[in-house]
Design an enzyme around this catalytic site. Structure first.
Site, PDB file in Angstrom:
ATOM      1  N   GLY A  25       0.787  -1.228   0.000  1.00  0.00           N
ATOM      2  CA  GLY A  25       0.000   0.000   0.000  1.00  0.00           C
ATOM      3  C   GLY A  25       0.817   1.274   0.000  1.00  0.00           C
ATOM      4  N   CYS A  74     -27.582  -9.358 -16.025  1.00  0.00           N
ATOM      5  CA  CYS A  74     -27.079  -9.005 -17.357  1.00  0.00           C
ATOM      6  C   CYS A  74     -28.099  -9.435 -18.419  1.00  0.00           C
ATOM      7  CB  CYS A  74     -25.743  -9.698 -17.603  1.00  0.00           C
ATOM      8  SG  CYS A  74     -25.162  -9.604 -19.308  1.00  0.00           S
ATOM      9  N   CYS A 127     -22.936  -7.139 -18.725  1.00  0.00           N
ATOM     10  CA  CYS A 127     -21.656  -7.295 -18.033  1.00  0.00           C
ATOM     11  C   CYS A 127     -20.634  -6.297 -18.569  1.00  0.00           C
ATOM     12  CB  CYS A 127     -21.071  -8.684 -18.270  1.00  0.00           C
ATOM     13  SG  CYS A 127     -21.941 -10.046 -17.524  1.00  0.00           S
ATOM     14  N   CYS A 187     -18.906 -12.375 -19.763  1.00  0.00           N
ATOM     15  CA  CYS A 187     -20.197 -12.452 -20.438  1.00  0.00           C
ATOM     16  C   CYS A 187     -20.133 -13.461 -21.591  1.00  0.00           C
ATOM     17  CB  CYS A 187     -20.570 -11.069 -20.963  1.00  0.00           C
ATOM     18  SG  CYS A 187     -22.336 -10.871 -21.261  1.00  0.00           S
TER      19      CYS A 187
HETATM   20 ZN   LIG Z   1     -23.269 -10.893 -19.134  1.00  0.00          ZN
END
Ligand SMILES: [Zn+2]
Lengths: 202, 294
Positions: free
Chosen positions: B34, B243, B268, B274
Protein backbone atom coordinates in the site's frame (compact mmCIF):
# COMPACT_ATOMS: atom_id res chain seq x y z
CA UNK A 1 40.98 -16.91 -24.77
CA UNK A 2 40.02 -13.57 -26.30
CA UNK A 3 39.49 -10.42 -24.30
CA UNK A 4 35.76 -10.67 -24.98
CA UNK A 5 35.57 -14.14 -23.48
CA UNK A 6 37.32 -12.94 -20.34
CA UNK A 7 35.12 -9.89 -20.18
CA UNK A 8 31.92 -11.89 -20.07
CA UNK A 9 33.11 -14.62 -17.76
CA UNK A 10 30.49 -15.46 -15.18
CA UNK A 11 27.85 -12.96 -16.27
CA UNK A 12 24.44 -13.73 -17.78
CA UNK A 13 24.81 -15.19 -21.30
CA UNK A 14 21.39 -13.87 -22.19
CA UNK A 15 21.03 -10.96 -19.78
CA UNK A 16 17.56 -9.91 -20.88
CA UNK A 17 15.84 -13.25 -20.55
CA UNK A 18 17.89 -14.74 -17.75
CA UNK A 19 17.57 -11.71 -15.51
CA UNK A 20 13.83 -11.59 -16.26
CA UNK A 21 13.35 -15.16 -15.14
CA UNK A 22 15.46 -14.66 -12.01
CA UNK A 23 13.40 -11.56 -11.26
CA UNK A 24 10.06 -13.31 -11.65
CA UNK A 25 11.19 -16.09 -9.33
CA UNK A 26 12.35 -13.53 -6.79
CA UNK A 27 9.18 -11.43 -7.16
CA UNK A 28 6.99 -14.50 -6.58
CA UNK A 29 9.00 -15.42 -3.50
CA UNK A 30 8.82 -11.85 -2.14
CA UNK A 31 5.07 -11.79 -2.77
CA UNK A 32 4.59 -15.22 -1.15
CA UNK A 33 6.98 -15.55 1.79
CA UNK A 34 7.67 -19.18 2.60
CA UNK A 35 7.60 -20.13 -1.07
CA UNK A 36 10.84 -21.69 -2.28
CA UNK A 37 11.77 -20.62 -5.80
CA UNK A 38 13.99 -22.80 -7.96
CA UNK A 39 15.88 -21.54 -10.96
CA UNK A 40 19.23 -22.10 -12.61
CA UNK A 41 21.24 -19.02 -11.58
CA UNK A 42 23.05 -18.89 -14.97
CA UNK A 43 25.94 -16.84 -13.59
CA UNK A 44 29.25 -17.73 -12.00
CA UNK A 45 30.52 -15.10 -9.55
CA UNK A 46 34.00 -15.36 -8.08
CA UNK A 47 34.15 -17.44 -4.87
CA UNK A 48 33.17 -17.35 -2.10
CA UNK A 49 29.86 -15.88 -3.35
CA UNK A 50 27.45 -18.51 -4.62
CA UNK A 51 25.78 -18.50 -8.01
CA UNK A 52 22.25 -17.64 -6.94
CA UNK A 53 23.34 -14.62 -4.90
CA UNK A 54 25.46 -13.58 -7.89
CA UNK A 55 22.43 -13.82 -10.17
CA UNK A 56 20.40 -11.63 -7.82
CA UNK A 57 23.26 -9.13 -7.78
CA UNK A 58 23.49 -8.84 -11.56
CA UNK A 59 19.71 -8.75 -11.91
CA UNK A 60 19.15 -5.87 -9.46
CA UNK A 61 22.39 -3.94 -8.91
CA UNK A 62 23.85 -1.16 -11.03
CA UNK A 63 25.49 2.25 -10.75
CA UNK A 64 22.51 3.54 -8.73
CA UNK A 65 22.82 0.92 -6.00
CA UNK A 66 25.77 1.02 -3.60
CA UNK A 67 26.50 -2.51 -2.39
CA UNK A 68 27.84 -3.54 1.01
CA UNK A 69 29.95 -6.69 1.22
CA UNK A 70 31.20 -8.76 4.15
CA UNK A 71 34.97 -8.63 4.72
CA UNK A 72 35.23 -12.05 3.08
CA UNK A 73 33.49 -10.86 -0.07
CA UNK A 74 35.12 -7.43 -0.10
CA UNK A 75 38.53 -9.16 -0.10
CA UNK A 76 37.60 -11.47 -3.00
CA UNK A 77 37.38 -10.69 -6.73
CA UNK A 78 33.70 -9.86 -6.23
CA UNK A 79 34.00 -6.03 -6.13
CA UNK A 80 35.72 -6.06 -9.54
CA UNK A 81 33.20 -8.55 -10.92
CA UNK A 82 30.29 -6.40 -9.69
CA UNK A 83 31.91 -3.26 -11.06
CA UNK A 84 32.48 -4.90 -14.42
CA UNK A 85 29.21 -6.73 -14.96
CA UNK A 86 26.83 -4.42 -13.13
CA UNK A 87 28.67 -1.12 -12.71
CA UNK A 88 27.69 -1.32 -9.05
CA UNK A 89 29.88 0.54 -6.53
CA UNK A 90 30.91 -1.14 -3.28
CA UNK A 91 30.44 0.86 -0.09
CA UNK A 92 31.70 0.42 3.51
CA UNK A 93 28.70 2.32 4.78
CA UNK A 94 25.82 0.04 5.61
CA UNK A 95 23.51 3.04 5.94
CA UNK A 96 23.87 3.96 2.28
CA UNK A 97 23.87 0.41 0.92
CA UNK A 98 20.87 -0.48 -1.20
CA UNK A 99 21.98 -4.11 -1.22
CA UNK A 100 24.17 -6.20 1.04
CA UNK A 101 25.61 -9.65 0.39
CA UNK A 102 26.53 -12.19 3.05
CA UNK A 103 28.24 -15.38 1.89
CA UNK A 104 27.55 -18.79 3.41
CA UNK A 105 28.82 -19.18 6.99
CA UNK A 106 29.80 -15.51 7.27
CA UNK A 107 28.49 -13.49 10.19
CA UNK A 108 25.13 -11.83 9.60
CA UNK A 109 25.53 -8.38 11.17
CA UNK A 110 22.78 -6.85 13.27
CA UNK A 111 20.00 -5.93 10.85
CA UNK A 112 19.53 -2.52 12.44
CA UNK A 113 23.01 -1.45 11.25
CA UNK A 114 21.73 -1.37 7.66
CA UNK A 115 19.63 1.37 6.09
CA UNK A 116 16.12 1.14 7.52
CA UNK A 117 14.42 3.74 5.35
CA UNK A 118 12.59 6.65 6.92
CA UNK A 119 8.98 7.07 7.96
CA UNK A 120 8.50 9.25 4.86
CA UNK A 121 10.49 6.93 2.58
CA UNK A 122 10.55 3.43 4.10
CA UNK A 123 11.62 2.06 0.69
CA UNK A 124 15.08 3.61 1.15
CA UNK A 125 16.33 0.59 3.02
CA UNK A 126 18.85 -2.18 2.40
CA UNK A 127 17.85 -5.46 0.84
CA UNK A 128 20.13 -8.13 2.32
CA UNK A 129 20.97 -11.22 0.31
CA UNK A 130 22.04 -13.99 2.70
CA UNK A 131 23.48 -17.28 1.51
CA UNK A 132 22.49 -20.14 3.73
CA UNK A 133 23.37 -23.83 3.71
CA UNK A 134 19.95 -25.00 2.57
CA UNK A 135 16.40 -23.69 2.42
CA UNK A 136 15.24 -26.83 4.23
CA UNK A 137 16.39 -29.08 7.04
CA UNK A 138 17.07 -26.40 9.64
CA UNK A 139 15.16 -25.12 12.62
CA UNK A 140 11.49 -24.70 11.65
CA UNK A 141 9.70 -21.36 11.69
CA UNK A 142 6.04 -20.61 11.23
CA UNK A 143 5.47 -17.55 9.05
CA UNK A 144 2.41 -15.30 8.94
CA UNK A 145 1.70 -11.97 7.24
CA UNK A 146 0.91 -10.54 3.80
CA UNK A 147 1.45 -13.01 0.98
CA UNK A 148 0.67 -15.99 3.21
CA UNK A 149 -2.80 -17.55 3.19
CA UNK A 150 -2.84 -18.84 6.77
CA UNK A 151 0.66 -19.80 7.67
CA UNK A 152 3.78 -21.15 6.03
CA UNK A 153 6.36 -23.41 7.61
CA UNK A 154 9.98 -22.98 6.58
CA UNK A 155 13.18 -24.46 7.99
CA UNK A 156 16.17 -22.69 6.50
CA UNK A 157 19.53 -24.11 7.58
CA UNK A 158 22.36 -21.73 8.28
CA UNK A 159 20.68 -18.71 9.88
CA UNK A 160 22.00 -17.37 13.21
CA UNK A 161 20.60 -19.04 16.36
CA UNK A 162 19.08 -15.75 17.43
CA UNK A 163 17.51 -15.08 14.05
CA UNK A 164 13.89 -15.04 15.23
CA UNK A 165 14.78 -12.38 17.78
CA UNK A 166 16.74 -10.31 15.24
CA UNK A 167 13.81 -10.52 12.87
CA UNK A 168 11.18 -9.52 15.39
CA UNK A 169 13.17 -6.35 16.12
CA UNK A 170 13.22 -5.65 12.39
CA UNK A 171 9.50 -6.36 12.19
CA UNK A 172 8.77 -3.85 14.95
CA UNK A 173 10.28 -1.01 12.92
CA UNK A 174 7.61 -1.36 10.21
CA UNK A 175 7.14 0.35 7.78
CA UNK A 176 10.92 0.79 8.08
CA UNK A 177 13.26 -2.18 8.17
CA UNK A 178 15.25 -4.43 5.86
CA UNK A 179 14.04 -7.18 3.54
CA UNK A 180 15.88 -10.49 3.26
CA UNK A 181 16.58 -12.71 0.29
CA UNK A 182 17.85 -16.16 1.27
CA UNK A 183 19.72 -18.20 -1.32
CA UNK A 184 21.11 -21.73 -1.37
CA UNK A 185 22.24 -23.58 -4.50
CA UNK A 186 19.48 -23.10 -7.08
CA UNK A 187 16.93 -22.14 -4.45
CA UNK A 188 15.67 -18.86 -3.17
CA UNK A 189 13.27 -17.68 -0.46
CA UNK A 190 12.32 -14.21 0.77
CA UNK A 191 11.41 -12.52 4.01
CA UNK A 192 9.90 -9.10 3.38
CA UNK A 193 9.75 -6.88 6.47
CA UNK A 194 6.04 -7.65 6.88
CA UNK A 195 6.56 -11.34 7.63
CA UNK A 196 6.11 -12.46 11.22
CA UNK A 197 8.47 -15.29 12.18
CA UNK A 198 7.35 -17.61 14.97
CA UNK A 199 9.99 -20.13 16.13
CA UNK A 200 8.82 -23.73 16.40
CA UNK A 201 10.40 -26.57 18.30
CA UNK A 202 12.65 -28.57 15.98
CA UNK B 1 9.01 -19.11 -28.50
CA UNK B 2 12.32 -18.49 -30.22
CA UNK B 3 13.90 -15.73 -28.20
CA UNK B 4 16.98 -15.60 -30.41
CA UNK B 5 15.02 -13.82 -33.11
CA UNK B 6 14.21 -10.82 -30.95
CA UNK B 7 16.31 -7.71 -30.81
CA UNK B 8 17.72 -8.66 -27.43
CA UNK B 9 17.94 -5.38 -25.56
CA UNK B 10 14.62 -4.12 -26.75
CA UNK B 11 12.57 -7.02 -25.42
CA UNK B 12 9.46 -5.45 -23.87
CA UNK B 13 10.69 -2.04 -25.11
CA UNK B 14 12.38 -0.84 -21.90
CA UNK B 15 16.17 -0.87 -21.62
CA UNK B 16 17.66 -3.14 -18.98
CA UNK B 17 18.64 -0.34 -16.61
CA UNK B 18 15.08 0.94 -16.54
CA UNK B 19 13.77 -2.56 -15.93
CA UNK B 20 16.17 -3.00 -13.00
CA UNK B 21 15.02 0.27 -11.49
CA UNK B 22 11.35 -0.68 -11.86
CA UNK B 23 12.00 -4.20 -10.56
CA UNK B 24 13.68 -2.78 -7.45
CA UNK B 25 10.67 -0.52 -6.90
CA UNK B 26 8.26 -3.46 -7.32
CA UNK B 27 10.12 -5.53 -4.70
CA UNK B 28 9.97 -2.64 -2.20
CA UNK B 29 6.30 -2.08 -3.01
CA UNK B 30 5.56 -5.75 -2.26
CA UNK B 31 7.50 -5.51 1.01
CA UNK B 32 5.52 -2.40 2.12
CA UNK B 33 1.94 -3.12 0.98
CA UNK B 34 0.00 0.00 0.00
CA UNK B 35 3.00 2.35 0.24
CA UNK B 36 3.74 4.37 -2.90
CA UNK B 37 7.33 3.79 -4.05
CA UNK B 38 8.74 6.63 -6.20
CA UNK B 39 10.30 5.53 -9.47
CA UNK B 40 11.88 7.32 -12.44
CA UNK B 41 9.08 6.89 -14.95
CA UNK B 42 10.23 6.72 -18.57
CA UNK B 43 8.73 8.23 -21.69
CA UNK B 44 6.69 5.59 -23.44
CA UNK B 45 5.52 5.58 -27.05
CA UNK B 46 2.00 6.48 -25.94
CA UNK B 47 0.56 9.50 -24.16
CA UNK B 48 0.04 9.74 -20.39
CA UNK B 49 -3.50 8.72 -19.64
CA UNK B 50 -2.99 5.66 -21.81
CA UNK B 51 -1.62 3.68 -18.94
CA UNK B 52 2.10 4.34 -19.23
CA UNK B 53 2.60 3.40 -15.56
CA UNK B 54 0.90 0.05 -16.01
CA UNK B 55 2.73 -0.51 -19.29
CA UNK B 56 6.10 0.07 -17.60
CA UNK B 57 5.26 -2.34 -14.78
CA UNK B 58 4.11 -4.98 -17.25
CA UNK B 59 7.21 -4.45 -19.40
CA UNK B 60 9.48 -4.91 -16.37
CA UNK B 61 7.93 -8.20 -15.26
CA UNK B 62 6.96 -9.74 -18.62
CA UNK B 63 8.80 -12.78 -19.96
CA UNK B 64 8.59 -14.92 -23.09
CA UNK B 65 6.41 -17.53 -21.36
CA UNK B 66 3.75 -15.11 -20.17
CA UNK B 67 0.20 -14.89 -21.51
CA UNK B 68 -1.06 -11.32 -21.43
CA UNK B 69 -4.61 -10.02 -21.15
CA UNK B 70 -5.38 -6.29 -21.35
CA UNK B 71 -8.71 -4.80 -20.35
CA UNK B 72 -10.16 -1.31 -20.28
CA UNK B 73 -13.46 -0.83 -18.43
CA UNK B 74 -13.73 -4.62 -18.38
CA UNK B 75 -13.48 -4.96 -22.16
CA UNK B 76 -10.66 -6.49 -24.20
CA UNK B 77 -11.70 -4.75 -27.40
CA UNK B 78 -11.56 -1.01 -26.59
CA UNK B 79 -8.95 1.15 -28.35
CA UNK B 80 -6.80 1.46 -25.26
CA UNK B 81 -6.76 -2.28 -24.54
CA UNK B 82 -6.19 -3.20 -28.18
CA UNK B 83 -3.27 -0.73 -28.50
CA UNK B 84 -1.51 -1.92 -25.36
CA UNK B 85 -1.97 -5.57 -26.33
CA UNK B 86 -0.62 -4.87 -29.82
CA UNK B 87 2.31 -2.99 -28.30
CA UNK B 88 3.40 -6.01 -26.24
CA UNK B 89 2.85 -8.41 -29.14
CA UNK B 90 5.17 -6.21 -31.17
CA UNK B 91 7.92 -5.54 -28.62
CA UNK B 92 7.84 -8.85 -26.74
CA UNK B 93 6.17 -11.35 -29.09
CA UNK B 94 4.15 -12.33 -26.05
CA UNK B 95 1.13 -14.62 -26.23
CA UNK B 96 -2.13 -12.79 -25.61
CA UNK B 97 -5.58 -13.89 -24.56
CA UNK B 98 -8.95 -12.45 -23.66
CA UNK B 99 -9.64 -15.32 -21.25
CA UNK B 100 -9.10 -14.27 -17.65
CA UNK B 101 -8.30 -17.84 -16.59
CA UNK B 102 -5.59 -18.27 -19.23
CA UNK B 103 -3.67 -15.07 -18.49
CA UNK B 104 -0.55 -14.92 -16.32
CA UNK B 105 -0.50 -11.11 -16.42
CA UNK B 106 -3.64 -8.98 -16.69
CA UNK B 107 -3.15 -5.27 -17.27
CA UNK B 108 -6.26 -3.32 -16.39
CA UNK B 109 -7.85 0.07 -16.39
CA UNK B 110 -11.03 0.55 -14.34
CA UNK B 111 -12.03 -3.04 -13.55
CA UNK B 112 -11.06 -6.25 -11.78
CA UNK B 113 -12.23 -9.34 -13.70
CA UNK B 114 -15.33 -11.09 -12.36
CA UNK B 115 -13.65 -14.51 -12.52
CA UNK B 116 -11.76 -15.22 -9.31
CA UNK B 117 -8.04 -14.71 -9.86
CA UNK B 118 -5.64 -17.57 -9.19
CA UNK B 119 -2.24 -17.99 -7.56
CA UNK B 120 0.48 -17.16 -10.06
CA UNK B 121 -1.55 -14.45 -11.77
CA UNK B 122 -0.48 -10.81 -11.56
CA UNK B 123 -2.95 -7.98 -11.99
CA UNK B 124 -1.31 -4.73 -13.17
CA UNK B 125 -3.40 -1.58 -12.69
CA UNK B 126 -3.00 1.58 -14.73
CA UNK B 127 -3.23 4.40 -12.21
CA UNK B 128 -3.82 8.08 -13.06
CA UNK B 129 -3.65 9.55 -9.52
CA UNK B 130 -2.00 7.25 -6.98
CA UNK B 131 -2.30 9.54 -3.95
CA UNK B 132 -5.64 9.05 -2.17
CA UNK B 133 -5.01 12.17 -0.09
CA UNK B 134 -4.21 14.40 -3.07
CA UNK B 135 -7.60 16.09 -3.31
CA UNK B 136 -7.40 16.90 0.41
CA UNK B 137 -3.80 18.07 0.38
CA UNK B 138 -2.04 19.09 -2.85
CA UNK B 139 1.50 19.14 -1.40
CA UNK B 140 3.45 15.90 -1.80
CA UNK B 141 5.62 16.66 1.27
CA UNK B 142 2.45 16.92 3.36
CA UNK B 143 0.72 13.80 2.05
CA UNK B 144 3.92 11.85 2.62
CA UNK B 145 3.97 13.07 6.22
CA UNK B 146 0.30 12.14 6.63
CA UNK B 147 1.03 8.58 5.47
CA UNK B 148 4.11 8.42 7.73
CA UNK B 149 2.06 9.46 10.77
CA UNK B 150 -1.05 7.50 9.72
CA UNK B 151 -2.95 10.78 9.77
CA UNK B 152 -6.00 9.65 7.89
CA UNK B 153 -8.58 11.69 9.78
CA UNK B 154 -9.13 14.10 6.86
CA UNK B 155 -10.04 11.19 4.62
CA UNK B 156 -12.72 10.07 7.06
CA UNK B 157 -13.98 13.65 7.31
CA UNK B 158 -14.32 13.77 3.53
CA UNK B 159 -16.32 10.54 3.46
CA UNK B 160 -18.45 11.74 6.35
CA UNK B 161 -19.23 14.97 4.51
CA UNK B 162 -20.58 12.72 1.76
CA UNK B 163 -22.92 11.15 4.26
CA UNK B 164 -24.01 14.51 5.65
CA UNK B 165 -24.76 15.77 2.15
CA UNK B 166 -26.25 12.66 0.53
CA UNK B 167 -27.28 10.40 3.36
CA UNK B 168 -24.73 7.85 2.16
CA UNK B 169 -21.10 7.73 0.98
CA UNK B 170 -21.39 9.00 -2.58
CA UNK B 171 -17.88 7.98 -3.67
CA UNK B 172 -18.35 5.15 -6.16
CA UNK B 173 -14.97 5.08 -7.97
CA UNK B 174 -11.46 5.09 -6.53
CA UNK B 175 -13.00 4.36 -3.16
CA UNK B 176 -10.13 4.46 -0.63
CA UNK B 177 -8.97 1.30 1.10
CA UNK B 178 -6.66 0.53 4.00
CA UNK B 179 -4.05 -2.13 3.32
CA UNK B 180 -3.05 -4.55 6.08
CA UNK B 181 -4.18 -2.05 8.69
CA UNK B 182 -1.55 0.50 7.75
CA UNK B 183 -1.51 2.47 4.48
CA UNK B 184 -4.56 4.13 2.96
CA UNK B 185 -4.42 3.40 -0.77
CA UNK B 186 -6.21 4.47 -3.93
CA UNK B 187 -7.42 1.32 -5.69
CA UNK B 188 -7.26 3.31 -8.98
CA UNK B 189 -10.54 4.35 -10.64
CA UNK B 190 -12.16 0.94 -10.38
CA UNK B 191 -15.80 0.96 -9.24
CA UNK B 192 -16.12 0.32 -5.52
CA UNK B 193 -17.96 -2.84 -6.61
CA UNK B 194 -14.50 -4.32 -7.19
CA UNK B 195 -12.98 -3.34 -3.84
CA UNK B 196 -13.90 -6.61 -2.09
CA UNK B 197 -12.09 -8.55 -4.83
CA UNK B 198 -8.81 -6.96 -3.72
CA UNK B 199 -9.17 -8.36 -0.21
CA UNK B 200 -7.05 -11.50 0.27
CA UNK B 201 -6.84 -12.01 -3.48
CA UNK B 202 -4.87 -15.04 -4.64
CA UNK B 203 -3.18 -12.85 -7.24
CA UNK B 204 -0.38 -10.32 -6.82
CA UNK B 205 -1.68 -6.80 -7.51
CA UNK B 206 0.74 -4.18 -8.85
CA UNK B 207 -0.15 -0.53 -9.49
CA UNK B 208 1.76 1.77 -11.85
CA UNK B 209 1.27 5.53 -12.14
CA UNK B 210 3.38 6.88 -15.03
CA UNK B 211 2.80 10.61 -14.85
CA UNK B 212 2.95 10.63 -11.03
CA UNK B 213 5.92 8.23 -10.99
CA UNK B 214 4.68 5.83 -8.32
CA UNK B 215 4.50 2.05 -7.99
CA UNK B 216 2.59 0.29 -5.24
CA UNK B 217 1.47 -3.24 -4.54
CA UNK B 218 -0.83 -5.55 -2.67
CA UNK B 219 0.66 -9.05 -2.20
CA UNK B 220 -1.68 -12.06 -2.31
CA UNK B 221 -3.67 -12.87 0.85
CA UNK B 222 -3.38 -9.30 2.09
CA UNK B 223 -6.08 -7.48 4.00
CA UNK B 224 -7.71 -4.71 1.95
CA UNK B 225 -10.52 -2.93 3.78
CA UNK B 226 -12.68 -0.17 2.33
CA UNK B 227 -12.91 2.82 4.68
CA UNK B 228 -16.32 3.21 6.31
CA UNK B 229 -18.16 4.05 9.52
CA UNK B 230 -19.97 1.87 12.01
CA UNK B 231 -23.30 3.54 11.28
CA UNK B 232 -22.58 3.70 7.54
CA UNK B 233 -20.83 0.48 6.57
CA UNK B 234 -19.21 0.10 3.16
CA UNK B 235 -21.59 -1.25 0.53
CA UNK B 236 -21.01 -2.17 -3.10
CA UNK B 237 -23.28 -1.12 -5.94
CA UNK B 238 -26.16 -3.46 -6.68
CA UNK B 239 -28.11 -3.81 -9.91
CA UNK B 240 -31.84 -4.32 -10.26
CA UNK B 241 -31.71 -6.82 -13.09
CA UNK B 242 -29.19 -9.42 -14.21
CA UNK B 243 -27.08 -9.00 -17.36
CA UNK B 244 -29.41 -8.79 -20.36
CA UNK B 245 -27.14 -11.01 -22.44
CA UNK B 246 -25.92 -13.76 -20.11
CA UNK B 247 -28.22 -13.41 -17.12
CA UNK B 248 -25.33 -12.99 -14.66
CA UNK B 249 -26.14 -11.61 -11.23
CA UNK B 250 -23.71 -10.10 -8.75
CA UNK B 251 -21.52 -8.71 -11.52
CA UNK B 252 -20.80 -5.12 -12.52
CA UNK B 253 -23.05 -3.96 -15.35
CA UNK B 254 -22.67 -1.24 -17.97
CA UNK B 255 -25.57 0.59 -19.54
CA UNK B 256 -25.76 0.15 -23.31
CA UNK B 257 -28.01 2.35 -25.45
CA UNK B 258 -29.89 0.22 -27.99
CA UNK B 259 -31.62 2.79 -30.20
CA UNK B 260 -32.47 6.48 -30.40
CA UNK B 261 -35.86 5.93 -28.77
CA UNK B 262 -34.42 5.54 -25.30
CA UNK B 263 -34.08 1.77 -25.48
CA UNK B 264 -31.24 0.50 -23.32
CA UNK B 265 -29.97 -2.57 -21.58
CA UNK B 266 -27.56 -3.46 -18.81
CA UNK B 267 -24.81 -5.94 -19.66
CA UNK B 268 -21.66 -7.29 -18.03
CA UNK B 269 -18.81 -4.78 -18.12
CA UNK B 270 -16.45 -7.80 -18.12
CA UNK B 271 -16.81 -8.90 -21.75
CA UNK B 272 -14.86 -12.13 -21.30
CA UNK B 273 -17.05 -13.16 -18.40
CA UNK B 274 -20.20 -12.45 -20.44
CA UNK B 275 -18.94 -14.27 -23.55
CA UNK B 276 -17.95 -17.33 -21.59
CA UNK B 277 -21.31 -17.49 -19.85
CA UNK B 278 -23.13 -17.10 -23.16
CA UNK B 279 -20.93 -19.79 -24.73
CA UNK B 280 -21.85 -22.19 -21.96
CA UNK B 281 -25.55 -21.64 -22.55
CA UNK B 282 -26.55 -18.90 -20.11
CA UNK B 283 -29.14 -16.53 -21.52
CA UNK B 284 -30.35 -13.12 -20.39
CA UNK B 285 -33.64 -11.41 -21.20
CA UNK B 286 -32.40 -9.85 -24.46
CA UNK B 287 -30.26 -12.68 -25.77
CA UNK B 288 -31.34 -14.68 -28.81
CA UNK B 289 -30.32 -18.28 -29.05
CA UNK B 290 -27.39 -18.74 -31.34
CA UNK B 291 -26.86 -15.07 -31.92
CA UNK B 292 -25.23 -12.83 -29.36
CA UNK B 293 -24.75 -9.28 -30.50
CA UNK B 294 -22.72 -7.00 -28.31
ZN1 LIG C 1 -23.27 -10.89 -19.13
Amino acid sequence: MTIDTLVFTGGFREPVFQSQSVFRTLMDCMARPGTIGRIAPAVLPPPPLGAMAGAVALMLCDQDTPVWLTPGLAGSALPAWLAFHAGAPVTDDRQTARFAFIEKAALLPSLSLFAQGTQDYPDRSTTIVVEIEAVEGGRPFRLTGPGIRDEAIVAPRGLPDLFAQMWSENRRAFPCGVDLVLTAGEEIACLPRTTVVHPLEA
Amino acid sequence: MNTANLATYNFAYLDEQTKRMIRRAILKAIAIPGYQVPFASREMPMPYGWGTGGVQVTAAILGPDDVLKVIDQGADDTTNAVSIRAFFQKVASVAVTTRTGEATIIQTRHRIPEEKLKPGQTLVYQVPIPEPLRFLEPRETETRKMHALEEYGLMHVKLYEDIARNGHIATTYAYPVKVEGRYVMDPSPTPKFDNPKMHRSEALQLFGAGREKRIYAVPPHTEVVSLDFEDHPFEIQSFENPCALCGAENVYLDEVVLDDKGGRMFVCSDTDHCEQRCASGHRGSLAYDGEIVR
